[in-house]
Design a protein around this motif. Structure first.
Motif, PDB file in Angstrom:
ATOM      1  N   CYS A  73     -32.734 -19.917  23.449  1.00  0.00           N
ATOM      2  CA  CYS A  73     -30.956 -19.830  23.881  1.00  0.00           C
ATOM      3  C   CYS A  73     -30.338 -21.103  24.336  1.00  0.00           C
ATOM      4  O   CYS A  73     -30.565 -20.703  25.489  1.00  0.00           O
ATOM      5  N   LYS A  74     -29.434 -21.335  23.885  1.00  0.00           N
ATOM      6  CA  LYS A  74     -28.361 -22.657  24.633  1.00  0.00           C
ATOM      7  C   LYS A  74     -27.866 -21.825  25.887  1.00  0.00           C
ATOM      8  O   LYS A  74     -27.502 -22.833  27.302  1.00  0.00           O
ATOM      9  N   ALA A 112     -27.201 -16.799  14.199  1.00  0.00           N
ATOM     10  CA  ALA A 112     -28.280 -17.005  14.778  1.00  0.00           C
ATOM     11  C   ALA A 112     -28.265 -15.916  16.264  1.00  0.00           C
ATOM     12  O   ALA A 112     -27.137 -15.758  17.422  1.00  0.00           O
ATOM     13  N   VAL A 113     -29.052 -15.115  16.450  1.00  0.00           N
ATOM     14  CA  VAL A 113     -28.618 -13.719  17.823  1.00  0.00           C
ATOM     15  C   VAL A 113     -29.504 -14.003  18.707  1.00  0.00           C
ATOM     16  O   VAL A 113     -30.262 -13.620  18.411  1.00  0.00           O
ATOM     17  N   LEU A 140     -27.992 -25.278  16.400  1.00  0.00           N
ATOM     18  CA  LEU A 140     -27.141 -23.701  17.476  1.00  0.00           C
ATOM     19  C   LEU A 140     -25.852 -24.382  17.730  1.00  0.00           C
ATOM     20  O   LEU A 140     -25.207 -24.866  18.995  1.00  0.00           O
ATOM     21  N   ARG A 141     -24.498 -23.817  17.321  1.00  0.00           N
ATOM     22  CA  ARG A 141     -23.372 -24.008  17.777  1.00  0.00           C
ATOM     23  C   ARG A 141     -22.603 -22.651  18.065  1.00  0.00           C
ATOM     24  O   ARG A 141     -22.013 -21.914  17.556  1.00  0.00           O
ATOM     25  N   LEU A 142     -22.439 -22.351  19.938  1.00  0.00           N
ATOM     26  CA  LEU A 142     -22.133 -21.478  19.878  1.00  0.00           C
ATOM     27  C   LEU A 142     -21.462 -20.960  19.476  1.00  0.00           C
ATOM     28  O   LEU A 142     -19.512 -21.781  19.580  1.00  0.00           O
ATOM     29  N   MET A 143     -20.275 -19.321  19.125  1.00  0.00           N
ATOM     30  CA  MET A 143     -19.412 -18.996  18.704  1.00  0.00           C
ATOM     31  C   MET A 143     -18.591 -18.495  19.538  1.00  0.00           C
ATOM     32  O   MET A 143     -18.883 -17.696  20.374  1.00  0.00           O
ATOM     33  N   ILE A 165     -24.115 -15.627  20.347  1.00  0.00           N
ATOM     34  CA  ILE A 165     -24.190 -15.776  18.240  1.00  0.00           C
ATOM     35  C   ILE A 165     -24.329 -17.850  18.098  1.00  0.00           C
ATOM     36  O   ILE A 165     -22.865 -17.432  18.663  1.00  0.00           O
ATOM     37  N   TYR A 166     -24.839 -17.783  17.685  1.00  0.00           N
ATOM     38  CA  TYR A 166     -24.195 -18.849  17.115  1.00  0.00           C
ATOM     39  C   TYR A 166     -24.320 -19.024  15.540  1.00  0.00           C
ATOM     40  O   TYR A 166     -25.034 -18.503  15.269  1.00  0.00           O
ATOM     41  N   GLU A 167     -23.679 -19.965  15.217  1.00  0.00           N
ATOM     42  CA  GLU A 167     -23.360 -20.267  13.541  1.00  0.00           C
ATOM     43  C   GLU A 167     -24.022 -21.272  13.722  1.00  0.00           C
ATOM     44  O   GLU A 167     -24.759 -22.240  14.147  1.00  0.00           O
TER      45      GLU A 167
END
Length: 129
Positions: free
Chosen positions: A24-25, A59-60, A91-94, A67-69
């Motif tokens: 996870c970022k 992605a969770v 991974l783009r954090l929402m 949560i990442y789109e």
């Protein structure tokens, strides 16, 4: 869910799988896993799906619940079996406000899918952990 006679429109969430060898970022927690979900809308007639649209992938993180789109192209590749399709850079954090309506959780007591904004399960009344 919306009904007109024998027609209906619904939203559905489906777990695709776990993204392996990726951290996870946000938390970089060792042992935390990222689970890939797909959400979509569909039209059904007599409860048989006819037309599907609005596919989105998320992605969770199991460690911090970030949560990442995920891009549709990369997620489809993973859905088809390419386990290395999604990388750390995909991974783009929402923002918190954007994903409340898409992610659901399963009640530990009754097992029904419940939208994330509920603190208590509307089916059995159990408090969300």
């Amino acid at each position: 869910m919306f009904f007109i006679g024998v027609f209906g429109v619904e939203e559905k969430q489906k777990e695709i799988g776990t993204i392996k060898n990726l951290s996870c970022k946000n938390c970089n927690k060792i042992g935390a896993r990222l689970t890939l979900y797909k959400t979509y809308s569909f039209l059904h007639i007599f409860f048989l799906p006819v037309f599907k649209w609005n596919d989105r992938y998320y992605a969770v993180c199991s460690g911090c619940n970030s949560i990442y789109e995920i891009s549709k192209e990369k997620a489809i590749r993973m859905e088809q079996g390419d386990e290395e399709a999604i990388t750390y850079w995909d991974l783009r954090l929402m923002d918190f406000g954007n994903y409340d309506n898409y992610i659901k959780y399963r009640c530990k007591n009754c097992g029904k899918e419940v939208e994330s904004q509920f603190e208590y399960c509307p089916y059995c009344g159990t408090k969300k952990d």
